[in-house]
Every structure is written in structure tokens, then in C-alpha cells.
Design a protein around this motif. Structure first.
Motif, PDB file in Angstrom:
ATOM      1  N   LEU A  19       0.821  -1.057   0.228  1.00 41.07           N
ATOM      2  CA  LEU A  19       0.223  -0.083  -0.180  1.00 41.07           C
ATOM      3  C   LEU A  19       0.494   1.395  -0.420  1.00 41.07           C
ATOM      4  N   THR A  20       1.668   1.565   0.632  1.00 35.44           N
ATOM      5  CA  THR A  20       2.689   2.191   1.303  1.00 35.44           C
ATOM      6  C   THR A  20       3.616   2.483  -0.403  1.00 35.44           C
ATOM      7  N   LEU A  21       3.836   0.943  -1.056  1.00 31.99           N
ATOM      8  CA  LEU A  21       4.573   1.560  -2.232  1.00 31.99           C
ATOM      9  C   LEU A  21       3.340   1.551  -3.243  1.00 31.99           C
ATOM     10  N   GLY A  22       2.147   0.952  -2.989  1.00 31.11           N
ATOM     11  CA  GLY A  22       1.273   2.305  -3.781  1.00 31.11           C
ATOM     12  C   GLY A  22       0.839   3.459  -4.428  1.00 31.11           C
ATOM     13  N   ARG A  23       1.001   3.697  -2.937  1.00 31.80           N
ATOM     14  CA  ARG A  23       1.035   5.444  -2.159  1.00 31.80           C
ATOM     15  C   ARG A  23       1.472   6.013  -3.012  1.00 31.80           C
ATOM     16  N   GLN A  24       3.192   6.190  -2.309  1.00 31.64           N
ATOM     17  CA  GLN A  24       4.824   6.598  -3.230  1.00 31.64           C
ATOM     18  C   GLN A  24       4.658   6.123  -5.231  1.00 31.64           C
TER      19      GLN A  24
END
Ligand code: ADP
Length: 602
Positions: free
Chosen positions: A267-272
Motif C-alpha cells: 500500500l505504501t509503495l502504491g501510494r508512493q
């Protein structure tokens, strides 16, 4: 679509597609390491828990082994045994609840709780009696209702099993160790026995020994398998779990983690990635707007300039760069100024043409007015001519009818009537001749027989015609022409007509007792002929009109004096045909003077 929108669209396409591809690929490539690390974490947590269990259980097994091999266990002195085992119970604070010894028949021969009885059928006895250490299933203590297990080990003397040492071990201590292992916020660890009954979980007291074999990991681990799996657990939560079979104790160890927390990295990666993409797209759009504005601004200026040119208020377009568009703007400016120049010239020409048209229009209006006048004149002419032709005819008819009706007419009367007839026929003939002459003059078909003409001679001819009339009217006619006057180059007969007309007019408009003087004099290469009278004269403003056809200063004079306004028109036409002009001077009440100039013959 405007060029600007097209450019922005183009930039977006060429940047967003590769950018999305890069972002997508990076995301996909980053997924595997994240997934690996999730799995590694879970495995680590499971291994750590397994190790903690092994260490703790090893310590317990060592304790039991040491005690069962101790000399004191074989000692029959119970007091000593109490003291010895009591030290263990104290040292491990609540780990060992009870130590007890069984004889080979299963009778409890010694218990730190002073318990007695026979446990010959309990598996922990029968298994240990076979000569090996045995660890029982976890069960709830009858006295404390808390989980415990029993470890048994044979007591051997000289290689022979003489009894069984049993230790009732509380699980609380192990459970606290397991709980202290870090397995993440949503991580859950639980241990099941080989039937799928819970023997440990965080909220352990409530559901201890509840069977959860329908949990995927539990089922797998009871088949003595190890592994990692994703599934929905008994609480309906999506989890990723690591399961591990501990064969020594017949326990299955399961570490579950909420899948969202486990893969929070995704999720963090996606958000980034979304954040980076958004920044990049915003940057591209911003750049596209700036570049497209730079490119389209000069084109827009050209468009505005062209519109201005169409509306006629063109201002030269400022040239902002020296590129192709800059050159195009230069050319456009040049073209526009040339066009404006042409336009100005055309406008000037149109203005002149308009003025000409206005002038022509005015002329047409005047011509139209003249045509109207002519039309009126034509009507006047027709009624006049009809009248003039009819009047003599009536007189002729009346005279002729009288002569016819009267048998014997007096000779004098007869003569007078015949004279009337002849006069009227002459009058009509004259009128018709006048009209014919005038039409010839107007059609430019007047043919002149130019000869040496003696003014003296033609003036005598003219006088013969009007002499009698002048006498009748008591008007003195005198001729003042030098004998030696040079002849002129003229049409003799036509000139007689002119003199006759002028004489007739002078007679008509001069009252009795007046004078008429015909004179001619030498003036350089020409002869000036003039006819003066002392008649009624003509008003100054009417002098121009008397040469017009059918014009008479006093139209009522036609009936009183006769004539139909053609004499001066014909005379003027004849003199003009000789290349000259009739001049008139007059003063009302004093008289008039008509004169013309003719070239001397030769
Ligand atoms: P008309 O047949 O009426 O004489 P003319 O063309 O010869 O026609 O003359 C035009 C008009 O000019 C006359 O009707 C008259 O009003 C004026 N007119 C011509 N000659 C004289 C003159 N000598 N004295 C005064 N008026 C004259």
C-alpha cells in the motif's frame, strides 16, 4: 481542437504512457521483495516462537532427566526427596506444580502434594514405562484449571527401570515467553495439538482446547506439514500464516498476520507510486502548458492580426523570436502593410468613382429633367403645330366655302378672299418650311451652299419682303451698309432667311413710329451684320431663352402678333452652321439689337 489543446494532449500522451509503464513495472518488481520480506518475517516469527518453545521444553526435559538420574530419587528417605524436589519447585517459581514418583504398577509412591493413587493407565505412565521420556498432551489442571502437561521419565537403577518420575508442568511460564515474542501488531500465534485443539493462544483461558481444525493452517499443520498460506481464518479475517509442526511435542505452531498489515508495504509503495506519478503528470502538464503557450502565442497573434486586417484595424504584430514563426510574422506584417496600402488606394479610387457616379447621377437627373422638358415641349409642339396648321386651313376653308356658295361674288371681295387663301397657304408653307429647316439643323443635316455673298444684295431682297409691312405699320426701316463692303463666304438663301427672321421680329415687336436699322461693317477679316430696333425690348434674364425652340417671351403674343417661336432657333442654327453666333443686346422699352459676324470671302 485548438493547437494548444492538441499540444498538451500530445505531451500528456508521450509522457504519461511511458511514465505509467515505468511506475507499473517498478511496482511489480518491488512487489516480490516486499512479499519475500513478509514471508521472511512470518517465518522468523514462527521460528523464534518454535525456538523459544524448544529452549523452554529442553530446559524442562533436562530438569526431569537430571532429577530421574539423581541418587536422591532412589533414596527411600522421603524427607530428603521433599527437600530436593522442593528446591526445584521454588527455583522455577510455579513452573513445576508437582513432582511424583510411580512404581512400575502405576501406584503413586511419592508426591510433593502428598497425593496417592494409581495412574497405571495414563499414557504418560505406560509410555515412560517403556523406558523413554514422555511428554503428555496439554490439559487443564484439575486443581487450578490452568493448562499443564506432564513429563515422565523412567528411573533406572543398574540399567533396570524401577519407577517413573513424573512432573506436572504449568504452561503459564512458556505462554508468557511466547507472548513476549514480537510478531507485529496484528500478529497472532497459537499452538494446537495433533487433533487441532488449541493449546495456546493469546486469549488462552477462554478457548483452551477448542477445536479449530477448520482453520486452513491448523489443518495443514495437523497433517504434520510446514508452510506459508493465505486464507480467511475462523474470525472471517483475511490472513497470511506460517505453520510449523513440532514433532517432539506433537504440537502445531501457527503464526497468523492480517494480510493488509502484512502487505502494508504494498500500500505504501502504491501510494508512493501514485504520488510520484501525480507529481510527474502535474509537472508534464505544467511544462506542456508553458511550451504550448510559447509555441501558440505567435500563432494566436497572427490570427488576431489577420482578424484585425479583415476588420481594417491592423497593427503590426510584434516579432518575439527569429524562428520560422518569427519569419512568418515578418512576412505577414509586410503583406498586411502592402494590403493596407492597396486598400487605401482602392478606397481613394472608389471615392473618386463614387464622386463621378454622383456627378453622373446629377447629370442624369438634369438630363432627365431636360428630357421631361423636351417631352413637355414635344407635347406643346404637337398642340402648337396642330393649332398653327389648323388656323390657316380654317381661314382657307371659310374663304373657299364663301366663294363656292355665292354665285356672283364682287370682284374686290373675290380678290380679297383669294388673297386670304393665298396668305394662309403661304403661312402654312412657311411654318412647314420652318419645321423642316429646324429638324435639319437639329439633325446636323443642314447643307450650306457657301458662295461669295454680297450683304448689300441680300439685304435688298429681304427688304422687298418686309418693306410693305413696315410701311403699313409706320415703321422706318433704314439700311446702313457700305457699298464697297467685302462679300462674305455664306449660303445666300439661308442668310436671306436669317435677315427675314430678324426683320420680321423687329417689325413685330416695334410699335408704330419706331425705327429699324440694318447695318453691316467691316471688322478685320470678317463682316459684322446687325439689326437694331426701337421696340419693346427683352428682359435680361430671358435673353438666353429666346433662341430655344418655340420660346416666346410673351406666349399670348402668338395670337396677337403671330409666329410660333421658331424664327430665332432657325436663324441661330444657320449662323452656327457658318461657324459663328448671333449676339443679342436688349433693354425693355428701349429696343433690341441682334448681330452676327461672318468671315469675309477669299
Ligand atoms: P416668334 O415667331 O415668336 O417671333 P422667334 O424665335 O423669332 O419667334 O422669337 C422668339 C421671341 O423672342 C419672340 O416671341 C419675342 O418674344 C422675342 N423677340 C424676338 N425678336 C425680338 C425683338 N426684336 N424685340 C423684342 N422681342 C423679340
Amino acid at each position: 481542437m485548438s493547437i494548444r489543446s492538441e499540444l498538451i494532449f500530445f505531451f500528456l500522451i508521450i509522457s504519461v504512457i511511458p511514465l505509467s509503464l515505468v511506475v507499473y513495472l517498478s511496482y511489480e518488481y518491488s512487489k516480490e521483495p516486499i512479499s519475500d520480506s513478509v514471508i521472511a518475517n512470518l517465518r522468523g516469527a514462527t521460528e523464534n516462537t518454535g525456538n523459544a518453545i524448544d529452549n523452554w521444553m529442553d530446559a524442562r526435559k533436562d530438569d526431569i532427566r537430571v532429577i530421574s538420574q539423581s541418587r536422591i530419587v532412589n533414596c527411600t528417605e522421603k524427607k530428603q526427596l521433599y527437600e530436593y524436589l522442593g528446591t526445584f519447585e521454588n527455583e522455577y517459581q510455579g513452573v513445576y506444580r508437582e513432582f511424583f514418583i510411580l512404581d512400575m504398577s502405576g501406584n503413586i509412591t511419592f508426591s510433593t502434594l502428598s497425593r496417592t493413587g494409581n495412574e497405571g493407565k495414563a499414557p504418560y505412565f505406560t509410555e515412560a514405562a517403556k523406558g523413554k521420556m514422555y511428554i503428555s498432551d496439554v490439559s487443564l489442571s484439575k486443581s487450578t484449571n490452568s493448562p499443564e502437561l506432564i513429563i515422565t521419565n523412567p528411573i533406572k537403577k543398574n540399567g533396570t527401570t524401577e519407577g517413573i518420575l513424573a512432573a506436572r508442568v504449568s504452561m503459564e511460564n512458556l505462554y508468557r515467553i511466547i507472548e513476549s515474542i514480537d510478531i507485529g501488531r496484528s500478529g497472532k500465534v497459537f499452538i494446537v495439538n495433533n487433533k487441532g485443539d488449541i493449546i495456546f493462544q493469546e486469549n488462552r483461558s477462554g478457548i483452551l482446547l477448542t477445536n479449530i481444525k477448520d482453520n486452513f493452517a491448523v489443518k495443514e499443520v495437523t497433517y504434520e506439514k510446514n508452510g506459508i498460506a493465505e486464507y480467511v481464518n475462523n474470525e472471517g479475517e483475511k490472513v497470511v500464516a506460517s505453520y510449523y509442526w513440532l514433532p517432539l511435542y506433537r504440537w502445531g505452531l501457527v503464526v497468523e498476520k492480517n494480510i493488509d498489515e502484512a502487505y502494508a508495504g504494498f500500500l505504501t509503495l502504491g501510494r508512493q507510486m501514485i504520488l510520484i506519478s501525480s507529481f510527474a503528470v502535474t509537472g508534464v502538464v505544467f511544462l506542456a502548458i508553458i511550451i504550448s503557450r510559447r509555441l501558440t502565442q505567435p500563432i494566436k497573434s497572427l490570427e488576431d492580426g489577420a482578424l484585425g486586417l479583415v476588420e481594417g484595424n491592423f497593427k503590426p504584430i510584434p516579432v518575439s523570436s527569429r524562428n520560422e514563426i518569427g519569419k512568418l510574422t515578418d512576412i505577414f506584417n509586410e503583406m498586411a502593410s502592402e494590403l493596407l496600402e492597396i486598400r487605401k488606394k482602392l478606397e481613394a479610387k472608389i471615392e473618386i468613382a463614387n464622386k463621378d457616379l454622383e456627378e453622373k447621377n446629377r447629370e442624369l437627373i438634369v438630363a432627365n429633367e431636360e428630357l421631361k422638358k423636351l417631352d413637355e415641349l414635344k407635347s406643346d409642339f404637337i398642340s402648337l403645330v396642330s393649332h398653327e396648321l389648323k388656323t390657316p386651313l380654317s381661314a382657307v376653308r371659310i374663304s373657299a366655302e364663301f366663294l363656292e356658295s355665292q354665285g356672283n361674288v364682287d370682284t374686290d371681295i373675290k380678290k380679297e378672299l383669294l388673297q386670304i387663301i393665298i396668305r394662309n397657304i403661304d403661312r402654312q408653307t412657311r411654318l412647314i418650311n420652318d419645321i423642316l429647316d429646324l429638324s435639319k439643323i437639329e439633325a446636323g443635316k443642314l447643307e450650306l451652299q457657301l458662295n461669295h455673298t454680297d450683304i448689300n444684295e441680300i439685304s435688298k431682297v429681304a427688304l422687298e419682303t418686309i418693306g410693305q409691312l413696315a410701311l403699313k405699320k409706320n415703321i422706318t426701316v433704314s439700311v446702313n451698309i457700305p457699298e464697297e463692303l467685302s462679300p462674305v463666304m455664306a449660303d445666300r438663301d439661308k442668310l436671306i432667311i436669317v435677315l427675314n427672321n430678324l426683320f420680321e421680329n423687329a417689325l413685330k415687336f416695334t410699335p408704330a413710329g419706331g425705327n429699324i436699322i440694318l447695318s453691316a461693317k467691316d471688322d478685320g477679316d470678317s463682316i459684322v451684320v446687325s439689326m437694331k430696333d426701337t421696340g419693346i425690348g427683352i428682359e435680361k434674364e430671358k435673353l438666353d431663352k429666346i433662341f430655344d425652340k418655340f420660346y416666346q417671351v410673351d406666349s399670348s403674343s402668338r395670337r396677337k402678333i403671330g409666329g410660333c417661336g421658331l424664327g430665332l432657333s432657325i436663324s441661330s442654327g444657320i449662323i452656327k452652321a457658318h461657324g459663328s453666333e448671333i449676339q443679342v443686346e436688349s433693354e425693355p422699352g428701349k429696343g433690341s439689337s441682334f448681330s452676327f459676324r461672318l468671315k469675309k470671302a477669299g
